[in-house]
Scaffold this active site. Structure first.
Site, PDB file in Angstrom:
ATOM      1  N   ASP B  11       0.860  -1.185   0.000  1.00  0.00           N
ATOM      2  CA  ASP B  11       0.000   0.000   0.000  1.00  0.00           C
ATOM      3  C   ASP B  11       0.892   1.228   0.000  1.00  0.00           C
ATOM      4  O   ASP B  11       1.787   1.346   0.832  1.00  0.00           O
ATOM      5  CB  ASP B  11      -0.895   0.026   1.250  1.00  0.00           C
ATOM      6  N   ASP B 130     -14.247  -6.298  -5.607  1.00  0.00           N
ATOM      7  CA  ASP B 130     -14.462  -6.376  -4.155  1.00  0.00           C
ATOM      8  C   ASP B 130     -15.860  -6.939  -3.936  1.00  0.00           C
ATOM      9  O   ASP B 130     -16.840  -6.336  -4.381  1.00  0.00           O
ATOM     10  CB  ASP B 130     -14.359  -4.985  -3.521  1.00  0.00           C
TER      11      ASP B 130
END
Lengths: 204, 250
Positions: B11, B130
């Site tokens: 990230d 997702d």
């Protein structure tokens, strides 16, 4: 000087970066200039995306003949679609290739979504013949592949290596001054870098 | 035999790799190039960078990171987060990304996936999905699992592949951050319906979870962040464990 042929198909930066890494002092050009390609000592012929687009874009830049000529007499490395383009014909879009290597390009068939297409990831490369380009690389070494079509040679003696996916297929071709691979040496970590280093030193 | 892949996910925000739980309490985890090199040396098969930069001002920093990583790390690099249009994809590929992952933009504009795969080739277009379990099916969510779309995840996966996605990155929003393992039912439901490779994501807490992701979830690759970032396991340990469970790894 090494010329990496740029005909608008895909990103050549990683190929360039990889050559800079293995031979910092060597001059490397990413180019679509006929004159530079003609005067280069070594040619890298990459390719990405769909073969019909590659064939068309090469022709649009008036580079088809330049590549056919370059493939006659100096160290020449084909990568991925750059290997497939050397053949006579591809099932992808039913297009003709450059006809430098007698063979056809066929699509992987998947059964019940089991073996995925594209063939993507690290697979073993089984050597079919000894070659300077394999120096310092273990037989059965893994290289990074990403492709949906594979090369079927007319003359098996031109195969320098095979990989198995669904069935054995030719993943490296060698003919005189030409060496061409289906996998991506520029993305295959140490083994890939070694292969590119060998190319900078290969004399024919 | 083709190896199953292990993909650490980094990230990135404001030019640095961060770690945190569910994007809260982010801790600076270091220089992206150094971390990428570390994972590469441990035998990572690919690297995924997720740009979690909130403000658009600092989005350009991911470009600089990819350029620097691509000069030193010679394995495939995927970049996702904030990809909205064709030009975003072109910029990332030119910087040295090998694949670009599209998530929310694919839902707002599915034709982006068709255009992108025609322009750059399916091999570099990853669609990230997702999904959250709803009664007896899974629904696609956006914005980190906050916004339902009403779209069935399995049919969405098929549509994305028909539009040219070369790979699918499936994240279970139920499992993400829970360390209770992948949603293997979700992954196998999608894997058995599409021809392209799928990457399982969300929920890895231990090395058995990686094994189950392959054997039960029928994934072609497994993605994990925290178990690697917090130093609980190295990539080498993950591969050793997978090999002991008869999974082909590099």
């Amino acid at each position: 000087m090494i010329a990496i042929v740029d005909y608008g198909m895909g990103n050549l930066r990683s190929v360039y970066n990889a050559f800079r890494k293995v031979s910092p002092n060597l001059k490397v050009c990413v180019t679509s200039d006929q004159k530079i390609i003609q005067s280069a000592d070594r040619i890298v012929f990459p390719g990405q995306g769909a073969m019909p687009d590659c064939v068309r874009e090469l022709a649009n830049r008036n580079l088809t003949e330049t590549i056919i000529n370059a493939a006659k007499n100096k160290p020449f490395l084909g990568i991925c679609i750059g290997l497939q383009m050397l053949n006579d014909f591809s099932e992808e879009g039913g297009v003709s290739g450059l006809g430098i290597i007698p063979g056809q390009v066929r699509k992987f068939k998947t059964k019940n979504h089991f073996n995925k297409v594209p063939h993507m990831g690290w697979n073993e490369v089984y050597r079919k013949k000894n070659h300077f380009m394999w120096n310092g690389i273990n037989n059965n070494e893994r290289f990074y592949f990403v492709h949906s079509y594979f090369v079927q040679l007319k003359d098996q003696s031109l195969s320098a290596a095979e990989t198995i996916y669904e069935h054995p297929f030719c993943c490296a071709v060698s003919k005189d001054n030409i060496f061409a691979v289906q996998f991506h040496p520029e993305k295959s970590s140490l083994a890939g870098l070694q292969l590119l280093k060998n190319f900078t030193r290969w004399s024919i | 035999m083709l190896a199953k892949r292990i993909i650490p996910c980094l990230d990135v925000t404001d030019g640095r790799v961060v770690k945190g739980v569910n994007f809260i309490d982010l801790i600076d985890a270091g220089d992206p190039v150094e971390i990428a090199k570390k994972y590469n040396d441990q035998g990572a098969d690919e690297l995924t960078f997720l740009d979690i930069t909130a403000s658009s001002d600092n989005r350009g920093l991911i470009i600089d990171i990819i350029e620097r990583v691509a000069e030193q790390v010679f394995i495939p690099l995927t970049v996702g987060g904030g990809v909205r249009e064709i030009n975003d994809i072109r910029t990332l590929l030119n910087a040295g990304a090998d694949k670009v992952s599209i998530n929310t933009a694919a839902i707002h504009n599915p034709s982006l996936v068709s255009q992108a795969s025609q322009k750059f080739g399916s091999q570099c277009i990853v669609v990230a999905i997702d999904a959250k379990k709803m009664n007896n099916h899974w629904e696609v969510f956006t914005h980190g699992g906050r916004n339902p779309t009403g779209i069935n995840a399995v049919s969405w996966a098929k549509e994305m592949v028909n539009r040219g996605a070369g790979e699918l990155l499936i994240t279970s929003m139920d499992r993400d951050g829970t360390k209770s393992g992948f949603d293997n039912d979700l992954n196998s439901s999608i894997s058995s319906e599409v021809d392209v490779p799928i990457i399982a994501s969300g929920g890895v807490g231990n090395l058995d979870d990686l094994v189950n992701g392959i054997l039960k979830g029928k994934a072609d690759a497994v993605l994990a962040a925290s178990i690697f970032h917090f130093g609980e396991f190295t990539i080498e340990e993950a591969k050793k464990h997978m090999r002991e469970n008869f999974i082909e790894v590099r």
